[in-house]
Each structure stands twice: as C-alpha cells, then as structure tokens.
Design a protein around this motif. Structure first.
Motif, mmCIF file in Angstrom:
data_model
loop_
_atom_site.group_PDB
_atom_site.id
_atom_site.type_symbol
_atom_site.label_atom_id
_atom_site.label_comp_id
_atom_site.label_asym_id
_atom_site.label_seq_id
_atom_site.Cartn_x
_atom_site.Cartn_y
_atom_site.Cartn_z
ATOM 1 N N ARG A 109 0.830 -1.214 0.000
ATOM 2 C CA ARG A 109 0.000 0.000 0.000
ATOM 3 C C ARG A 109 0.858 1.256 0.000
ATOM 4 N N GLU A 110 1.949 1.239 0.770
ATOM 5 C CA GLU A 110 2.835 2.406 0.798
ATOM 6 C C GLU A 110 3.434 2.671 -0.580
ATOM 7 N N ALA A 111 3.883 1.583 -1.253
ATOM 8 C CA ALA A 111 4.462 1.750 -2.594
ATOM 9 C C ALA A 111 3.404 2.221 -3.587
ATOM 10 N N LEU A 112 2.170 1.742 -3.422
ATOM 11 C CA LEU A 112 1.086 2.143 -4.307
ATOM 12 C C LEU A 112 0.766 3.623 -4.146
ATOM 13 N N ILE A 113 0.684 4.061 -2.914
ATOM 14 C CA ILE A 113 0.384 5.477 -2.655
ATOM 15 C C ILE A 113 1.518 6.365 -3.155
ATOM 16 N N ALA A 114 2.755 5.890 -2.980
ATOM 17 C CA ALA A 114 3.920 6.668 -3.425
ATOM 18 C C ALA A 114 4.166 6.556 -4.926
ATOM 19 N N LYS A 115 3.405 5.701 -5.599
ATOM 20 C CA LYS A 115 3.583 5.451 -7.045
ATOM 21 C C LYS A 115 4.994 4.975 -7.353
ATOM 22 N N ASP A 116 5.562 4.133 -6.486
ATOM 23 C CA ASP A 116 6.936 3.672 -6.642
ATOM 24 C C ASP A 116 6.934 2.249 -7.205
ATOM 25 N N GLU A 117 7.015 2.147 -8.535
ATOM 26 C CA GLU A 117 6.967 0.832 -9.183
ATOM 27 C C GLU A 117 8.162 -0.026 -8.803
ATOM 28 N N ALA A 118 9.357 0.562 -8.779
ATOM 29 C CA ALA A 118 10.560 -0.205 -8.451
ATOM 30 C C ALA A 118 10.454 -0.803 -7.049
ATOM 31 N N GLU A 119 9.904 -0.040 -6.132
ATOM 32 C CA GLU A 119 9.781 -0.505 -4.748
ATOM 33 C C GLU A 119 8.769 -1.644 -4.630
ATOM 34 N N ILE A 120 7.645 -1.517 -5.319
ATOM 35 C CA ILE A 120 6.626 -2.555 -5.182
ATOM 36 C C ILE A 120 7.078 -3.854 -5.848
ATOM 37 N N VAL A 121 7.825 -3.758 -6.953
ATOM 38 C CA VAL A 121 8.350 -4.963 -7.605
ATOM 39 C C VAL A 121 9.426 -5.608 -6.736
ATOM 40 N N ALA A 173 7.787 -7.506 -4.042
ATOM 41 C CA ALA A 173 7.248 -8.781 -4.539
ATOM 42 C C ALA A 173 8.357 -9.819 -4.680
ATOM 43 N N VAL A 174 9.517 -9.400 -5.143
ATOM 44 C CA VAL A 174 10.668 -10.309 -5.262
ATOM 45 C C VAL A 174 11.049 -10.848 -3.884
ATOM 46 N N LYS A 175 10.984 -9.995 -2.874
ATOM 47 C CA LYS A 175 11.308 -10.422 -1.507
ATOM 48 C C LYS A 175 10.298 -11.449 -1.002
ATOM 49 N N TRP A 176 9.005 -11.227 -1.276
ATOM 50 C CA TRP A 176 7.977 -12.189 -0.861
ATOM 51 C C TRP A 176 8.181 -13.543 -1.550
ATOM 52 N N GLU A 187 11.734 -20.211 0.028
ATOM 53 C CA GLU A 187 12.576 -20.765 1.088
ATOM 54 C C GLU A 187 11.754 -21.585 2.080
ATOM 55 N N SER A 188 10.560 -21.095 2.413
ATOM 56 C CA SER A 188 9.739 -21.759 3.430
ATOM 57 C C SER A 188 8.879 -22.880 2.852
ATOM 58 N N ARG A 189 8.617 -22.849 1.542
ATOM 59 C CA ARG A 189 7.834 -23.887 0.878
ATOM 60 C C ARG A 189 6.456 -24.068 1.515
ATOM 61 N N PHE A 190 5.712 -22.982 1.604
ATOM 62 C CA PHE A 190 4.357 -23.066 2.113
ATOM 63 C C PHE A 190 3.487 -23.848 1.122
ATOM 64 N N PRO A 191 2.382 -24.450 1.568
ATOM 65 C CA PRO A 191 1.496 -25.174 0.651
ATOM 66 C C PRO A 191 1.024 -24.271 -0.481
ATOM 67 N N SER A 192 0.978 -24.823 -1.690
ATOM 68 C CA SER A 192 0.683 -24.017 -2.879
ATOM 69 C C SER A 192 -0.703 -23.379 -2.810
ATOM 70 N N ASP A 193 -1.695 -24.087 -2.282
ATOM 71 C CA ASP A 193 -3.045 -23.495 -2.174
ATOM 72 C C ASP A 193 -3.034 -22.274 -1.260
ATOM 73 N N GLU A 194 -2.241 -22.344 -0.185
ATOM 74 C CA GLU A 194 -2.154 -21.206 0.720
ATOM 75 C C GLU A 194 -1.483 -20.025 0.022
ATOM 76 N N VAL A 195 -0.476 -20.306 -0.795
ATOM 77 C CA VAL A 195 0.218 -19.236 -1.525
ATOM 78 C C VAL A 195 -0.749 -18.539 -2.479
ATOM 79 N N ARG A 196 -1.549 -19.320 -3.216
ATOM 80 C CA ARG A 196 -2.517 -18.722 -4.141
ATOM 81 C C ARG A 196 -3.534 -17.870 -3.385
ATOM 82 N N ASP A 197 -4.040 -18.391 -2.270
ATOM 83 C CA ASP A 197 -5.011 -17.623 -1.475
ATOM 84 C C ASP A 197 -4.399 -16.315 -0.968
ATOM 85 N N TRP A 198 -3.148 -16.379 -0.557
ATOM 86 C CA TRP A 198 -2.442 -15.212 -0.031
ATOM 87 C C TRP A 198 -2.284 -14.141 -1.110
ATOM 88 N N VAL A 199 -1.843 -14.565 -2.295
ATOM 89 C CA VAL A 199 -1.653 -13.625 -3.405
ATOM 90 C C VAL A 199 -2.993 -13.031 -3.833
#
Length: 533
Positions: free
Chosen positions: A333-345, A348-351, A357-369
C-alpha cells in the motif's frame, strides 16, 4: 497456382509461348523464361516449378540434362519437350526420363500446348487431392494411436495393478521394459499454460501439437523415448535404457530434455519444466514412480522457469504464510500510494524468495496472493473511484491457472505494475471512469493481442463511440496507447530479464517478430537488440 517454367534458346518462340497462353485462366503462373538450361536450373532451385516446357538443344545445359535434374529436384514435376528434333533417339531418351509429352516446334499449334498444360494441371490437382486425403488419414490414424496410448497409461496409473505380466507385454509394444531394460519416467509441465493456450484454437489443438512435435523429435534423441500426453498441460516421457551402458544414463536424459525444451520453444514457442523419476525395471516399479510424479504438484509448484529437477518424496509443509500478510500488505500500500513501481516490484521479489525458502502449501500461496491483490484493488478503488467487483472475479479465475510459483509471481508483478500505472495515469490524465478502466484493462492484458472492440465491449460501449471518446480524453488513439504500453513493458523485460527478443515478442502477444522489432524501433528509435546492447 502451379508454377510453369519455359526454356528455349529461340527467343521469338519463348516470347510467343509466354504471350499466347492465358496463364491465369488456366490456374497457372509463369514463373520464369530462360534461354539456356543452366540459367533455368539455377532459377528452378529457388522457384521449384511444377511444370517445365523445354527445348532440347541449348547452350550450357541441354533440355534432357535439365529435365533429369528437375526430376531429382521435384519428382512430381510435369515435363514437356519442345524441339525441332524429330529423331527417334531423342524421343526415346525423353521417355526414359518420364517426360510426359514431346512436341515438335514446326508442327506446334499453341492450342496443343494449352490442352497439354490443362492435362498437366488436372494431374497435379489429382495428386494434391490424393496427398491431402493421405495426410488427413495419417493425421486421424496418429490421433487415434495417441489417444489409445494416453488411455493405456492413464488406466495403468489410475487403476489397480492386477496382471503385471500383461502390462509388461503391452509396454513392449512401445519399446519399454524389454528383457534386461529399465526406463526412467519424467513428467513435463507447460509453463504459463493459461497464456499459452490462448494462442491455439483449443486445448486439444495444443495437446496434439505437442504430440506431433514429439513424434518427429523422438527418433533423434540419444535414448528411445515414449511421449504420452497425460493432460492438456502435462506430458509423460519414458526413456528406455540398458543398465551398465558406458555413458551415464542420467546425462542422456538431461540431454534429451534440453533437446525437447529447445524444439518446443522453436516450433511451438512453449516451454516446459521437468521432474525426473527414478529408474524402473518392472511394471510395479513404473506404476509407483509414475503415480508419484503425477501427484507431485507441490514439488512442481516450486520449480523455477525451465528447471529440470529430480523427484523427491513430498514433505508436508506447515501453513503460516498469512502471518506475514499484514506487513506485506502495508508495504504494498505504501508503494502504491507513493507510485513507486521499483519498490513494489522489489517487495514482490522479496515475498517470492521468502515463500520459496519456506515452501508453504501451494493453495495457501494462491489464497495469499489473491487476497493481497483484492485488498490492493480496493485501495485503488478508494483512490480513483474505480469499479472492483468484476476485477476480483477475474483475478480468482486467472489465479487457479498458475501451477508454479515463478509464473504466479510474474502474474502478480504484472498486476502490481498495472496498479501503479492506473495510479499514475488515472488521476491526472482523466477523471472519467471509462478511461481509467481502459488503462487498467490494457495493463492487465499486455501479454496478448488487445483490440479496441473487446475493450469497448468490456466497458459496455459502442466501439466507434469509445474510439472517439478515448482520443478526446487522452489525446491519443487507443491503438497508440496500447502500443506505447507494450513497448514500455518490452523495455522492462529487456532491462530486467534474460528473455530473448523472440520470447519477449511472444510474451507481449505479437505473432510476427519482424513487426514487433519494427514497432519497437519506431517507438524507441533503436531495435530491441540495440536497446539491450
């Protein structure tokens, strides 16, 4: 149209024949006139004529030698010898070359040549029709054979194994599990399937296109390979080998899979990731391994782009991704309000790295996104007064198509960029909801061809009115805007990825690479290769 070549060192005869025949009405095209056999032969290697009318006595190469070469180049070519020579030995030699007719210049009526050309065309039409019917029959036979093979392997995987000896006999018909032989099964998954399938008429068309490519390719691979189209997006590959061979069989499997990737990329512009199983020497072992590969959705979800990995037993992962949701949402939300595309991308790379690394269940990942995008969409709605109900439904339909983490996050980053784009462009350029929705639609569908008519329909507007409305509100035509956004995205891909120009062309929905390069140069002043330079 069939191509006709005239060859005669008597130029007036050449001109007469070319002018008295109404080639187009006969369904023919005069592709060349030559005064010697050598010039005709050089041209024929490029044009490959269907009908040759030639004199015999000519400089550099006579007509009989030319006829012989033309038969080697194109066995179905029709040939008529046109000559002043009436001696029997010339006719004999012409017949041995399977020349269809022998015409004498001093007795030739142009109507005779017209009738002869008509006869030639009728024969070629008959051959073409026969070849089409044969190809259609072969296609039906191949499809039937492929369907039977697919049904056989599905039954083998999904049903209880009762008669192992009978299955071993069945597999031997495919060259698998012969005496003393083992096989390594592999599962391959088409990446970005939801996008790829839009380039084909149907799922079935894509399915059989992959099967046809594999049929052509299998004989060139270092190991005997059986391909099975298990589902629309999944293929099974079985590599037969004898234990104890000098070369490492796993190296040969890797080499084969790289060859399959390269060929599918060049021919169909699709890419696969692979999971390789363990060697099997019996129907029981093969069934167990194939079942494990088919059920390996979780491991396949974490394959990187184009990765070839070894199968491992699934390890149950604990849920817990939503513990990170509040901080991730706040950062976005902060990156969206600041209109900072580089920051929001970058966020996302960090997420993505955290999830991998943690290998969460794929269904949970889809729900989260999905929740993240819907919440951000609502934030965008608050900022720009845009409609969000339809978009949330579309997001849900799109997200289920992604069966890999990297593909899912490519899609996520595309949406995040579009949200920044709408945030930047929606407010200052126009306060009209329709323009903002059009911007958003374009940003979300940059990966395919976008037409003015489909966007107008999406907005429930007449396309002619929408065209005028968009130009009035933005100062540019809708097509100009789409082109600008696609080239901006192309620049990002050139800057931030290692994708080839051809791959980027396909990713942006361009069918013709030359047109893409020309459009890019018009917009950017340089070609994509020079831009990346």
């Amino acid at each position: 149209m069939y191509k006709v070549m005239l060859v005669d060192d008597d130029y007036p005869v050449l001109e007469l024949l070319s002018e008295v025949v109404d080639w187009e009405s006969l369904g023919l095209q005069l592709c060349g006139k030559h005064e010697n056999g050598l010039a005709a032969w050089e041209h024929a290697q490029q044009e490959k004529p269907d009908i040759l009318v030639t004199d015999i006595g000519m400089p550099k190469m006579d007509g009989l030698e030319l006829a012989s070469k033309m038969k080697q180049l194109n066995p179905s070519v029709r040939i008529a010898i046109l000559s002043c020579h009436s001696e029997f030995q010339y006719a004999q030699q012409a017949m041995r070359l399977n020349v269809q007719d022998y015409l004498l210049k001093d007795q030739l009526d142009p109507e005779d040549l017209v009738r002869l050309l008509g006869k030639f065309k009728a024969g070629l039409d008959g051959e073409r029709q026969m070849h089409q019917e044969q190809n259609q029959m072969r296609h039906v036979v191949n499809e039937t054979r492929e369907l039977r093979k697919e049904k056989t392997f599905r039954n083998f995987i999904q049903q209880p194994l009762i008669f192992a000896a009978q299955w071993q006999k069945e597999f031997r018909t495919y060259g698998l599990l012969d005496a003393g032989e083992h096989c390594i099964p592999v599962i391959g998954c088409i990446e970005n399937y939801g996008v790829i399938k839009n380039r084909f008429d149907s799922d079935q068309t894509l399915h059989f296109a992959v099967s046809n490519v594999m049929e052509e390719l299998s004989g060139t691979l270092p190991l005997h390979t059986v391909h099975v189209g298990y589902s629309n997006r999944e293929s099974l590959f079985l590599f037969a080998y004898k234990p104890g061979i000098k070369r490492n069989v796993h190296d040969q499997v890797q080499e084969s899979l790289h060859g399959i990737q390269n060929t599918l990329g060049k021919v169909l512009k699709i890419r696969m990731a692979f999971l390789t199983g363990r060697g099997c020497d019996s129907p029981e072992g093969l069934k167990q391994m194939l079942s494990a590969l088919v059920s390996s959705e979780e491991q396949r979800f974490y394959l990187t782009e184009g990765e070839i990995a070894k199968w491992q037993p699934d390890v149950l992962r604990a849920a817990g991704l939503f513990a990170h949701y509040d901080s991730a949402g706040a950062e976005a939300r902060e990156a969206l309000i600041a209109k900072d595309e580089a920051e929001i991308v970058a966020t996302a790379v960090k997420w993505e790295a955290l999830i991998r690394e943690s290998r969460f269940p794929s269904d949970e990942v889809r729900d989260w996104v999905l929740k993240l995008l819907i919440d951000l969409r609502l934030k965008l709605h608050a900022l720009l007064y845009t409609s969000s109900a339809t978009s949330a439904e579309t997001l849900h339909k799109e997200i289920v198509q992604f069966d890999s983490l990297w593909g899912l996050f490519q899609w996520l980053k595309s949406h995040l960029r579009s949200y920044i784009s709408v945030r930047e462009e929606g407010t200052p350029a126009s306060k009209r909801r329709e323009v903002t929705e059009a911007y958003n639609y374009v940003s979300l569908h940059l990966g395919r061809r976008i037409t003015l008519e489909e966007v107008a329909a999406h907005l429930h507007m007449n396309h002619s009115y929408f065209s005028r409305f968009f130009k009035k509100e933005t100062g540019m035509t809708f097509i100009e805007y789409v082109t600008r956004k696609k080239i901006e995205r192309a620049k990002e891909l050139l800057d931030q990825t290692s994708h080839s120009v051809n791959e980027i062309c396909a990713m942006l929905g361009y069918d013709n690479q030359s047109y893409f390069i020309k459009t890019f140069k018009t917009q950017a002043g340089v070609t994509p290769t020079e831009y990346r330079g």
